[in-house]
Structures are given as structure tokens and as C-alpha cells.
Design an enzyme around this catalytic site. Structure first.
Site, PDB file in Angstrom:
ATOM      1  N   GLY A   1      29.407  45.949  47.871  1.00 47.24           N
ATOM      2  CA  GLY A   1      30.816  45.633  47.995  1.00 47.24           C
ATOM      3  C   GLY A   1      31.657  46.311  46.939  1.00 47.24           C
ATOM      4  O   GLY A   1      31.178  46.661  45.855  1.00 47.24           O
ATOM      5  N   SER A   2      32.933  46.509  47.241  1.00 49.13           N
ATOM      6  CA  SER A   2      33.875  47.023  46.255  1.00 49.13           C
ATOM      7  C   SER A   2      34.187  45.954  45.221  1.00 49.13           C
ATOM      8  O   SER A   2      33.785  44.811  45.345  1.00 49.13           O
ATOM      9  CB  SER A   2      35.164  47.454  46.956  1.00 49.13           C
ATOM     10  OG  SER A   2      34.923  48.421  47.950  1.00 49.13           O
ATOM     11  N   GLY A   3      34.951  46.348  44.198  1.00 51.13           N
ATOM     12  CA  GLY A   3      35.380  45.407  43.184  1.00 51.13           C
ATOM     13  C   GLY A   3      34.541  45.389  41.934  1.00 51.13           C
ATOM     14  O   GLY A   3      34.751  44.541  41.057  1.00 51.13           O
ATOM     15  N   HIS A   4      33.581  46.331  41.828  1.00 51.77           N
ATOM     16  CA  HIS A   4      32.650  46.315  40.698  1.00 51.77           C
ATOM     17  C   HIS A   4      32.641  47.621  39.907  1.00 51.77           C
ATOM     18  O   HIS A   4      31.718  47.856  39.138  1.00 51.77           O
ATOM     19  CB  HIS A   4      31.231  46.044  41.195  1.00 51.77           C
ATOM     20  CG  HIS A   4      31.052  44.754  41.910  1.00 51.77           C
ATOM     21  ND1 HIS A   4      31.312  43.538  41.322  1.00 51.77           N
ATOM     22  CD2 HIS A   4      30.647  44.480  43.181  1.00 51.77           C
ATOM     23  CE1 HIS A   4      31.071  42.567  42.193  1.00 51.77           C
ATOM     24  NE2 HIS A   4      30.665  43.114  43.326  1.00 51.77           N
TER      25      HIS A   4
ATOM     26  N   ASP B   1      23.470  43.158  51.949  1.00 49.87           N
ATOM     27  CA  ASP B   1      22.903  44.470  51.631  1.00 49.87           C
ATOM     28  C   ASP B   1      21.452  44.555  52.103  1.00 49.87           C
ATOM     29  O   ASP B   1      21.013  45.587  52.625  1.00 49.87           O
ATOM     30  CB  ASP B   1      22.988  44.730  50.133  1.00 49.87           C
ATOM     31  CG  ASP B   1      24.421  44.769  49.624  1.00 49.87           C
ATOM     32  OD1 ASP B   1      25.322  45.101  50.417  1.00 49.87           O
ATOM     33  OD2 ASP B   1      24.635  44.450  48.448  1.00 49.87           O
TER      34      ASP B   1
ATOM     35  N   HIS C   1      29.991  37.683  41.521  1.00 52.87           N
ATOM     36  CA  HIS C   1      30.878  37.258  42.602  1.00 52.87           C
ATOM     37  C   HIS C   1      31.350  35.822  42.405  1.00 52.87           C
ATOM     38  O   HIS C   1      31.925  35.228  43.305  1.00 52.87           O
ATOM     39  CB  HIS C   1      30.160  37.368  43.955  1.00 52.87           C
ATOM     40  CG  HIS C   1      29.560  38.706  44.209  1.00 52.87           C
ATOM     41  ND1 HIS C   1      28.209  38.934  44.120  1.00 52.87           N
ATOM     42  CD2 HIS C   1      30.132  39.884  44.526  1.00 52.87           C
ATOM     43  CE1 HIS C   1      27.972  40.211  44.389  1.00 52.87           C
ATOM     44  NE2 HIS C   1      29.119  40.810  44.634  1.00 52.87           N
TER      45      HIS C   1
END
Length: 335
Positions: free
Chosen positions: A55-58, A111, A220
Site C-alpha cells: 500500500g501507499s503511505g509508507h 499482499d 497501519h
């Protein structure tokens, strides 16, 4: 919500476009797909491909480590959401240079499922793959149930070892095995002081009181092992290092690399204060530190807090860690 963005729904694609504009000499989109980033430099024929996804955001995980000496491709989803199996399969195809592809990624449900489907799809095209899941977060499950642990900042070390081994023209089994050995010797624990905001949600995804912290929280917002009053830097580090060292055999004379990883909103000064305490603890045990990594390597939007990763080294792992790499967010000058 205060964020310097345009429309929340464009957050990921505009981030990706910014990466391409800034680092187009190193990386590019696969066939114009803004959710698949691949290396844009010459690759040795027959080299094992290394890919990841999440996921994005990392940032810098995962996108920031596509480049020379690390990974060859990365598929990305929405913030904190897995990309599709189709995009993963497209990425695997693009990063197969004739000797197979290692899929190296964090141990998260979406994932896991999508990589399994993607590798089954490319098998019909005679592309050989192996899968290695990063499970370095000691707070997420007991040592007896280590297979259930989450993958966090330790995956950066895994990308580095895999990329170096592949550049040395190890075969797929060789690269896979040395990465597994590295991960057997990597442990991480984090602490969170504030929540983070997913742009399309527009409000914090969890709460932490101003005078509190959460030891062991996931990137998360997954629950940690202890919520309590905010402690001093030394006290926080002592708690985290006790858990990490209690999970791995560490003896006088051993050598480790340490990563102090800011989660998105922790000043470098605070990270260095924590590193000072880690250094003192390990020095007291007669353990040497090689190539410390201090900065932001795997974040969670604007979460305040940090993680500590310990990577126990042998001569092979030390050599691979030292080997040069150049990506948009990681440069190693053969220290």
C-alpha cells in the site's frame, strides 16, 4: 485535516508522478501505469529480478528502493491497501531477466493473497518465482508464532541484501536463501506517539492521548503490546531493546547494523537521541555496530514515533550490506 495536497483521490497518482519527474533517470512507469514503478537503468542479462508491492503511505517504502543494487520493480495500491494481482503479475513479467523473480514483501493478508495469484498466473508463461515474506515485527506475535508477524522497516535491509546478491549473479535459489538468512537475523519494534490521517478518510484512523504512547503499534495502526504514559527517550529505548534482544541470540563480539526509523513526523534529533541509547546498550554487551541507518526508511503518513531494527551480521551479510546501491531514496557509498 491539514495536508498539502490537491484532491484526496489523486494523492497516490500525483505522488507517483512527482517521483517520475524527480527521478526519471533512475525509474519509470511500466507502460505508463502510475501504479507500477520499475528500474530505468541497464540490467545484466540473466540477473534474478527482485520485486515488491504494498500500500501507499509508507515512503520511502516501497517505491523509494527501486534502483541499482536493490529492487527492480514495485507495484503500489491505495493508501494502506494492496495493489491487485494483475498489477503484480505485470510487474513480475517486466522484471524477469531470464533467471526468475524473487517476490519480497511484508506479511499482510492482501499482499499475500495477491502475490500468490500473481505468481500462479506467470507460472503459465514459464516464469519461475519464489516468495519471501518479511516478518520482523516482534511486537505483532510471539516468538513461537513468528510466522504470523508483520513486516515492517526490516524489509529495507532485506531489499538491500537481495539486490546485492542478485547483482552478484547468484541464482534464484541462492538469492532466496541468503534473504531468508538475513530475515532470520532481523528484528524490529516500533513506538507510536500520534495517529495518522489517510487522505481519503480525512480524519485520524485511531487515537492516542497527548500524554500517552503505544509500544509495538503497527504501521497501519495495528494494536501494540502496551499503551501507557509517555516516557523519556532512554526509557522507551530500554523497553524496545529488551524485547528485541530477548528475541534473538546476541553475544559479546557479535556485529549488528541498527536502523532508527522515523515514522513520518519524528525529528532527526530525536532519532539520534534514541540511537545514542541503543549504542550504549549494545556497547555494554560488547556488540559492535556496523553501518547504522538513521532517518526515515519506512513511514506511516505523518505518524509521530519511530522503530528500531537490529540486523545481526555474519561476513556474507556484512559484505552484501556494504555493497553499493543507488535508488531515489537510498544511496550506499561502500562504507
Amino acid at each position: 485535516m491539514k495536508k498539502i495536497i490537491n484532491k484526496p483521490e489523486n494523492f497516490v497518482d500525483e505522488t507517483m508522478t512527482g517521483i517520475l519527474y524527480a527521478y526519471g533517470n533512475k525509474v519509470t512507469f511500466l507502460n505508463g501505469d502510475k501504479r507500477i514503478l520499475i528500474k530505468n537503468t541497464e540490467t545484466k542479462p540473466g540477473k534474478v529480478g527482485i520485486v515488491t508491492a504494498g500500500g501507499s503511505g509508507h515512503l520511502p517504502v516501497f517505491l523509494g528502493y527501486v534502483g541499482e543494487g536493490m529492487i527492480d520493480g514495485c507495484a503500489i495500491g491505495n493508501v494502506f491497501a494492496s495493489p491487485s494481482a494483475t498489477k503484480m503479475a505485470d510487474m513480475i513479467r517486466a522484471c524477469d531477466y531470464g533467471s526468475g523473480v524473487l517476490c519480497l514483501y511484508g506479511n499482510y493478508g492482501g499482499d499475500n493473497l495477491n502475490f500468490e495469484m500473481a505468481t500462479e498466473e506467470v507460472e503459465f508463461e514459464d516464469i519461475k518465482t519464489t516468495m519471501v515474506r518479511v516478518k520482523d515485527d516482534v511486537a505483532s506475535s510471539s516468538k513461537e508464532n513468528a510466522e504470523k508477524r508483520r513486516g515492517v522497516a526490516g524489509m529495507v535491509y532485506a531489499f538491500k541484501i537481495a539486490g546485492a546478491a542478485a547483482d552478484n549473479m547468484m541464482d534464484l535459489d541462492g538469492v532466496t536463501n541468503v534473504v531468508k538468512k538475513a530475515l532470520d537475523n532481523i528484528r524490529t519494534m516500533g513506538v507510536a506517539l500520534t495517529p495518522c490521517i489517510v487522505p481519503e478518510v480525512g480524519k485520524p484512523t485511531f487515537t492516542i492521548e497527548d500524554n500517552q504512547m503505544e509500544i509495538g503499534m503497527g504501521i497501519h495502526g495495528e494494536p501494540g503490546i502496551e499503551v501507557g504514559e509517555l516516557k523519556t527517550a532512554d526509557e522507551i529505548v530500554d523497553i524496545m531493546m529488551e524485547k528485541i534482544i530477548g528475541d534473538i541470540e546476541l553475544n559479546e563480539g557479535d556485529e549488528v547494523s541498527i536502523m532508527i526509523n522515523g515514522l513520518g513526523a519524528t525529528p532527526l534529533e530525536e532519532q539520534l537521541i534514541c540511537y545514542k541509547r541503543v549504542y550504549e546498550i549494545l556497547e555494554g554487551k560488547g556488540v559492535k555496530i556496523f553501518m547504522p541507518h538513521i532517518g526515515e526508511f519506512a513511514t506511516s503518513m505523518e505518524m509521530s514515533g519511530l522503530s528500531i531494527t537490529l540486523f545481526k551480521l555474519d561476513e556474507e551479510l556484512k559484505t552484501l550490506l556494504r555493497q553499493p546501491a543507488t535508488t531515489p531514496f537510498y544511496t550506499n557509498y561502500n562504507k
